[in-house]
Design a protein around this motif. Structure first.
Motif, PDB file in Angstrom:
ATOM      1  N   GLU A   1      15.400  -6.255  13.040  1.00 48.91           N
ATOM      2  CA  GLU A   1      16.550  -5.737  13.909  1.00 48.91           C
ATOM      3  C   GLU A   1      15.525  -4.064  14.400  1.00 48.91           C
ATOM      4  O   GLU A   1      16.728  -3.851  15.351  1.00 48.91           O
ATOM      5  N   TRP A   2      14.764  -3.701  14.216  1.00 52.34           N
ATOM      6  CA  TRP A   2      14.010  -2.651  14.559  1.00 52.34           C
ATOM      7  C   TRP A   2      12.555  -2.705  15.106  1.00 52.34           C
ATOM      8  O   TRP A   2      12.393  -1.741  15.308  1.00 52.34           O
ATOM      9  N   GLY A   3      11.556  -4.340  14.584  1.00 50.91           N
ATOM     10  CA  GLY A   3      10.400  -4.098  15.220  1.00 50.91           C
ATOM     11  C   GLY A   3       9.638  -3.619  14.112  1.00 50.91           C
ATOM     12  O   GLY A   3       8.444  -3.573  14.048  1.00 50.91           O
ATOM     13  N   GLY A   4      10.155  -3.059  12.986  1.00 54.56           N
ATOM     14  CA  GLY A   4       9.491  -2.260  11.984  1.00 54.56           C
ATOM     15  C   GLY A   4       9.664  -1.133  10.806  1.00 54.56           C
ATOM     16  O   GLY A   4      11.310  -1.623  11.259  1.00 54.56           O
ATOM     17  N   LEU A   5       8.972  -0.841  10.208  1.00 55.34           N
ATOM     18  CA  LEU A   5       9.890   0.553   9.309  1.00 55.34           C
ATOM     19  C   LEU A   5       9.208   1.465   8.599  1.00 55.34           C
ATOM     20  O   LEU A   5       7.335   1.436   8.576  1.00 55.34           O
ATOM     21  N   ASP A   6       9.604   2.622   9.031  1.00 49.96           N
ATOM     22  CA  ASP A   6       8.197   3.622   8.613  1.00 49.96           C
ATOM     23  C   ASP A   6       8.975   4.314   7.004  1.00 49.96           C
ATOM     24  O   ASP A   6       8.036   4.791   6.469  1.00 49.96           O
ATOM     25  N   VAL A   7       9.766   4.359   6.572  1.00 47.73           N
ATOM     26  CA  VAL A   7      10.269   4.805   5.513  1.00 47.73           C
ATOM     27  C   VAL A   7      11.384   3.917   4.495  1.00 47.73           C
ATOM     28  O   VAL A   7      12.086   3.435   4.807  1.00 47.73           O
ATOM     29  N   TRP A   8      10.076   3.949   3.469  1.00 47.35           N
ATOM     30  CA  TRP A   8      11.717   3.398   2.081  1.00 47.35           C
ATOM     31  C   TRP A   8      11.289   4.539   1.438  1.00 47.35           C
ATOM     32  O   TRP A   8      10.851   4.449  -0.017  1.00 47.35           O
ATOM     33  N   ILE A   9      13.277   4.491   0.739  1.00 51.63           N
ATOM     34  CA  ILE A   9      13.683   5.519   0.190  1.00 51.63           C
ATOM     35  C   ILE A   9      13.941   4.745  -1.314  1.00 51.63           C
ATOM     36  O   ILE A   9      15.248   3.876  -0.772  1.00 51.63           O
ATOM     37  N   SER A  10      13.981   5.138  -2.672  1.00 53.78           N
ATOM     38  CA  SER A  10      13.676   3.812  -3.758  1.00 53.78           C
ATOM     39  C   SER A  10      14.774   4.965  -4.329  1.00 53.78           C
ATOM     40  O   SER A  10      14.407   5.710  -5.064  1.00 53.78           O
TER      41      SER A  10
END
Ligand SMILES: NC(=O)c1ccc[n+]([C@@H]2O[C@H](COP(=O)([O-])OP(=O)(O)OC[C@H]3O[C@@H](n4cnc5c(N)ncnc54)[C@H](OP(=O)(O)O)[C@@H]3O)[C@@H](O)[C@H]2O)c1
Length: 258
Positions: free
Chosen positions: A89-98
């Motif tokens: 969707e966005w071409g990458g991921l910066d933050v993952w909040i578990s």
């Protein structure tokens, strides 16, 4: 001796505009609150929980773009699929909040069915590990993994052995992963909320004795409110926190002090 070279500008402590953020447990409670805070600050958010209709309702409330990812955080393949969806969707991921968690209250060890013990560990601890594992595959330098712990990981309460074990375990996991992922430039931290009025905490809030004991053991003598929590996550997700890793940040009104 030369003094510190002052930069032309400083990263904003809660500046997450444009960041691509996964929030698990986003269908209600604290995860929904965090989704609002991040979306309001200009982030793009992927909303995770098992109940799709909750996620769709949250997505419809948000001021910015959101994708809906229904599934169970205890499923390794599902976590990988969420990471893939963010990249697609966005071409990458910066933050993952578990943040997904469950907290059934039971009556001591004999009242804790072994299957319930395993499920609480699975959702609260293994789910966070599987999320971090998926995030680490797709995140580049500057990535942020933030886990929702709890003050109960440090100060346990009766009837919550599995939950307390899971939240204490989360701290050890986050510190070890902080070491694992430091070479990749990814930070891993824990936010440890005190007592917030959410569906999960409603049993405490509705019990006058328990609710009063929470206030008695909180230095600021109140429950946490909706503006009290997101700042810690926004800071840990922003470029201002690049040197913070393996930390536990209590947001508890001083619960651990009393
Ligand atoms: N509220 C507090 O005072 C407090 C204090 C300290 C720490 N915490 C922690 O904060 C986090 C959020 O708590 P909350 O109070 O917001 O709880 P909540 O109101 O019960 O919300 C929990 C969220 O997690 C989702 N979830 C539960 N199991 C899941 C699973 N297996 N896979 C995917 N999603 C799942 C739920 O949606 P579905 O059921 O649809 O999956 C829901 O969206 C938890 O980790 C909790 O331990 C809360």
């Amino acid at each position: 001796m030369a003094d510190i070279e002052i930069p032309d500008s400083f990263p904003g402590a809660g500046d997450v505009a444009g960041k691509r953020v996964v929030v698990t447990g986003a269908g209600r409670g604290l995860g929904r609150l965090l989704a609002h805070a991040f979306s309001g600050a200009g982030a793009r958010v992927a909303l995770v929980a098992r109940t799709e209709r909750d996620l769709k309702a949250v997505a419809a409330e948000l001021p910015g773009p959101a994708i809906v990812c229904p599934g169970d955080v205890t499923d390794a393949a599902f976590n990988e699929a969420v990471a893939d969806a963010a990249v697609a969707e966005w071409g990458g991921l910066d933050v993952w909040i578990s943040n997904a968690g469950i907290s059934p209250v039971v009556s001591g060890p004999r009242g804790t069915d072994p299957a319930l013990w395993r499920r609480v560990l699975d959702v609260n601890l293994t789910g966070a590990f599987l999320g971090a594992r998926a995030a680490a595959r797709v995140m580049g330098s500057g990535g942020r993994i933030i886990c929702t712990g709890s003050v109960l990981g440090e100060r346990p309460r009766a009837g919550l052995a599995a939950y307390c074990a899971a939240k204490a375990g989360l701290v050890g996991m986050a510190k070890a992963l902080a070491l694992d992922l430091a070479p990749a430039g990814v930070t891993v931290n824990v936010v440890a909320p005190g007592w917030f009025d959410s569906p999960l905490a409603s049993a405490w809030k509705e019990d006058p004795g328990l609710a009063a004991s929470v206030v008695d053991h909180t230095a600021l003598r109140r429950w946490g409110g909706p503006t009290d929590l997101p700042g810690a996550y926004l800071f840990l997700a922003s470029d201002a926190s690049g040197f913070v890793t393996g930390s536990v940040l209590p947001v508890d009104g001083g619960y651990l002090l009393v």
